[in-house]
Write an enzyme that holds these catalytic residues in place. Structure first.
Site, PDB file in Angstrom:
ATOM      1  N   ASP A 238       0.809  -1.218   0.000  1.00 21.89           N
ATOM      2  CA  ASP A 238       0.000   0.000   0.000  1.00 21.89           C
ATOM      3  C   ASP A 238       0.843   1.268   0.000  1.00 21.89           C
ATOM      4  O   ASP A 238       0.686   2.142  -0.859  1.00 21.89           O
ATOM      5  CB  ASP A 238      -0.929  -0.008   1.221  1.00 21.89           C
ATOM      6  CG  ASP A 238      -1.706   1.279   1.375  1.00 21.89           C
ATOM      7  OD1 ASP A 238      -2.852   1.338   0.897  1.00 21.89           O
ATOM      8  OD2 ASP A 238      -1.174   2.240   1.967  1.00 21.89           O
ATOM      9  N   THR A 266      -5.019   2.678  -0.275  1.00 19.01           N
ATOM     10  CA  THR A 266      -4.788   2.051  -1.582  1.00 19.01           C
ATOM     11  C   THR A 266      -5.249   0.599  -1.562  1.00 19.01           C
ATOM     12  O   THR A 266      -5.895   0.122  -2.506  1.00 19.01           O
ATOM     13  CB  THR A 266      -3.307   2.134  -1.967  1.00 19.01           C
ATOM     14  OG1 THR A 266      -2.882   3.496  -1.912  1.00 19.01           O
ATOM     15  CG2 THR A 266      -3.069   1.600  -3.362  1.00 19.01           C
ATOM     16  N   ASP A 267      -4.933  -0.120  -0.498  1.00 17.27           N
ATOM     17  CA  ASP A 267      -5.422  -1.492  -0.347  1.00 17.27           C
ATOM     18  C   ASP A 267      -6.942  -1.530  -0.300  1.00 17.27           C
ATOM     19  O   ASP A 267      -7.580  -2.347  -0.972  1.00 17.27           O
ATOM     20  CB  ASP A 267      -4.869  -2.112   0.942  1.00 17.27           C
ATOM     21  CG  ASP A 267      -3.482  -2.703   0.766  1.00 17.27           C
ATOM     22  OD1 ASP A 267      -3.090  -2.981  -0.388  1.00 17.27           O
ATOM     23  OD2 ASP A 267      -2.784  -2.885   1.768  1.00 17.27           O
ATOM     24  N   LEU A 268      -7.528  -0.666   0.520  1.00 12.54           N
ATOM     25  CA  LEU A 268      -8.976  -0.680   0.691  1.00 12.54           C
ATOM     26  C   LEU A 268      -9.698  -0.303  -0.599  1.00 12.54           C
ATOM     27  O   LEU A 268     -10.721  -0.904  -0.957  1.00 12.54           O
ATOM     28  CB  LEU A 268      -9.376   0.261   1.825  1.00 12.54           C
ATOM     29  CG  LEU A 268      -8.837  -0.113   3.205  1.00 12.54           C
ATOM     30  CD1 LEU A 268      -9.176   0.962   4.226  1.00 12.54           C
ATOM     31  CD2 LEU A 268      -9.386  -1.459   3.657  1.00 12.54           C
TER      32      LEU A 268
END
Length: 496
Positions: A238, A266-268
Site C-alpha cells: 500500500d 490504496t489497499d482498501l
C-alpha cells in the site's frame, strides 16, 4: 429438489416479448420456488452454459453465536449472493477486504490459509482480543485443545477484515493440497488471489489451470502493478504504491516532507474495486455463461482514485502539491484552533462565508474586497486565515458547533474513541456489531457500512480461527472420510 437462486443479470432483463412485468412475475415465481426448495449439499451445476449460472448451491454450516445490536433491523432484501461460493486465496488487506464485502452479501467465502501461521495478519499483534479466563474460559472443540492452545491470540488486524468467512488450512505446494483446491473450485463460482503474477500458474493454480476444472470460473487477481507491463513482477505494498502513484506527493503540509495516509487506503480502494468487478462478472456470467479473469492492481486503483487531481493534470497540465488540511481552491476550508482544541470548518460559497462572518461578529469581512469572493479569499488566504484563527479561539469547539448548527460545514476533530463511544450518529446507525468468537469470546467489530432498505446485511459468523472449518469443508462438502482427512493431516497437506 435443488435449492436455487437466480442470476440477477438474466432475471432483470425484459423477456423476449419486451414485457418487464412478465419478467418480474417470473422472478417472483422463481423466488418462491427457491424459498421452499430443500438444500442439496454438493449439488453440481448443469453442464449447459445457458443454465450453468442459474442453479446455485445452498451450502450448510452451523454459524457461531452472534450478538448483533442491529438484529431487529432486517434488510429489505435477502442476501443477494447466497449460494455463491468463493475460494479465497488472499491474505493481509486488499484481498481479504474484498472477500469480506462479498461475504457480507451472503457469499460462502472459504479462506484458504497456509497450515503454518495462516494469513500474515494473524501474527500482527499486539493489539489482540483478550480471551475470557477462569470460569468464563471457552473450550475448544474436542481433539483441538492442544492445537488451539498453541495458536497466538486473535489479532485485532485479522479480526477487522475476515468476518463471515470460513477458514481451512491447505499446503498449496503439495499434490494433495492442490487437489483439494481443484475439488473446491469445481464447486465454486469465484476464486480471489493476490499472489505475484505467474506464481499460482507455476503451481498449477493459475486462471488457465482452474478454467479447465471449472470453465465458467471467475478468477480475480489483485497485484501491485497488474499482470502485464514492465513492473508486473514487483510486489505491491500500500504505502509503496501510494508513493509510486501520486498519492503521497499530495499528502502532508506544503513545507514538510510527504506523509502516508493514516489507513491503507490504496489497499482498501483496490478491495472495493475488485468487489464491484466480481459482482459485475457474476451478472455477466448469468447472461453469457462465461467466466473471466479479472486483472486488478493497486497501481491502477490508486491512479483512478486521484479523481480531480488527476484530471487537473490531464486536462490543464496542472501539477499538484501538498496542502495539509487546507483546500487548494476553497477558502476558508481547513482546521482552526478553538479555545480547547481544533475544529474543521468550511465555507464553500460566499453565502456561507457571510454566515461565518456574522457568527464571528465581523460582518464587514464579507464585504471587504479582499475577501468578498472565493477567488479573492484564495489570493489573500494567509491574512484571512490568521484573522479567523484568532477569532475562533474565543469559544470552545463544542460551542462553535452548537452555534453553527449545520449552517456551514463544521465538525470537531474526533479521536477514535470519540468516533465510536461518543458520536451520537455512531450509536444511531449501529456502526458496531458484537460477535461471539470461539477463542476470544464476545468481541466488537465494525458493522457493514451499507443499509438495504430497513437494515444491514447480517454478520453470519465471526472471523474464523485458523483452520477452524477444515474438517467441515473436507468431509461435508468434498465428501472425504475422516480417515482420508487424517491421512492428509499426517502428510502435512492440511493443518492440525
Amino acid at each position: 429438489m435443488r435449492a436455487v437462486s437466480y442470476g440477477l443479470g438474466s432475471l432483470l432483463r425484459p423477456s423476449a416479448s419486451g414485457s418487464v412485468a412478465r419478467a418480474q412475475a417470473t422472478l417472483r415465481t422463481l423466488t418462491t420456488a427457491s424459498s421452499t426448495a430443500r438444500t442439496t449439499r454438493n449439488a453440481t451445476p448443469p453442464a449447459s452454459s445457458a443454465s450453468r449460472n442459474i442453479v446455485r448451491r445452498q451450502f450448510t454450516s452451523t454459524p457461531a453465536r452472534l450478538s448483533d445490536p442491529s438484529a431487529a433491523d432486517a434488510p429489505s432484501i435477502p442476501p443477494p449472493l447466497k449460494g455463491i461460493r468463493i475460494v479465497d486465496l488472499t491474505r493481509v488487506l486488499a484481498g481479504p477486504y474484498c472477500t469480506m464485502l462479498l461475504a457480507d452479501l451472503g457469499a460462502d467465502v472459504i479462506k484458504v490459509e497456509h497450515p503454518k501461521g495462516g494469513d500474515d495478519t494473524r501474527a500482527w499483534l499486539p493489539p489482540f482480543a483478550q480471551p475470557p479466563t477462569g470460569k468464563d474460559a471457552l473450550k475448544p472443540p474436542p481433539g483441538k485443545e492442544d492445537y488451539w492452545a498453541s495458536l497466538p491470540p486473535e489479532s485485532a488486524y485479522f479480526l477487522s477484515v475476515n468476518r463471515s468467512k470460513r477458514s481451512i488450512t491447505v499446503d498449496l505446494k503439495s499434490p494433495a493440497g492442490k487437489k483439494i483446491i481443484y475439488d473446491l473450485v469445481a464447486k465454486a463460482d469465484v476464486v480471489v488471489e493476490n499472489y505475484l503474477p505467474g506464481k499460482l500458474a507455476s503451481m498449477g493454480l493459475g486462471y488457465e489451470d482452474l478454467k479447465k476444472v471449472k470453465p465458467d470460473i471467475i478468477y480475480a487477481s489483485l497485484t501491485g502493478y497488474g499482470q502485464t507491463g514492465s513492473y508486473r513482477d514487483k510486489a505491491g505494498y500500500d504505502v509503496i504504491i501510494a508513493a509510486d502513484a501520486g498519492m503521497m506527493h499530495i499528502t502532508g503540509e506544503a513545507d514538510r516532507p510527504p506523509v502516508k495516509i493514516g489507513v491503507a487506503m490504496t489497499d482498501l480502494t483496490t478491495g472495493l474495486y475488485v468487489h464491484g468487478a466480481i459482482m459485475a462478472a457474476l451478472l455477466g456470467r448469468a447472461q453469457t455463461g462465461k467466466g473471466v479473469h479479472i486483472d486488478a492492481s493497486l497501481f491502477e486503483s490508486q491512479i483512478a482514485s486521484l479523481a480531480n487531481i488527476a484530471s487537473n493534470y490531464l486536462i490543464a497540465g496542472q501539477e499538484a502539491g501538498r496542502h495539509g488540511d487546507k483546500h487548494p481552491s476553497i477558502v476558508p476550508y481547513q482546521t482552526f484552533q478553538a479555545k480547547d482544541g481544533r475544529i474543521m470548518l468550511g465555507a464553500g460559497n460566499d453565502g456561507q462565508f457571510r454566515f461565518l462572518c456574522n457568527l464571528l461578529e465581523r460582518p464587514e469581512l464579507s464585504t471587504d474586497e479582499k475577501y468578498s469572493t472565493n477567488a479573492a479569499r484564495v489570493a489573500n488566504r494567509d491574512t484571512l486565515i490568521t484573522l479567523l484563527d484568532e477569532l475562533l479561539q474565543q469559544r470552545t469547539v463544542q460551542e462553535w458547533c452548537d452555534l453553527i448548527n449545520g449552517k456551514i460545514p463544521a465538525a470537531p476533530i474526533r479521536n477514535i474513541r470519540g468516533t465510536f463511544d461518543e458520536h451520537p450518529q455512531s450509536k444511531d446507525r449501529k456502526v458496531v456489531a458484537e460477535v461471539e468468537h470461539p477463542r476470544a469470546g464476545k468481541i466488537k467489530i465494525v458493522a457493514p457500512a451499507v443499509r438495504y432498505g430497513d437494515g444491514k446485511m447480517k454478520i453470519t459468523r465471526p472471523p474464523p480461527v485458523l483452520g477452524q472449518h477444515t474438517d467441515e469443508v473436507l468431509t461435508q462438502e468434498l465428501g472425504m472420510s475422516e480417515d482420508e482427512v487424517a491421512e492428509l493431516r499426517k502428510a502435512g497437506s492440511i493443518g492440525p
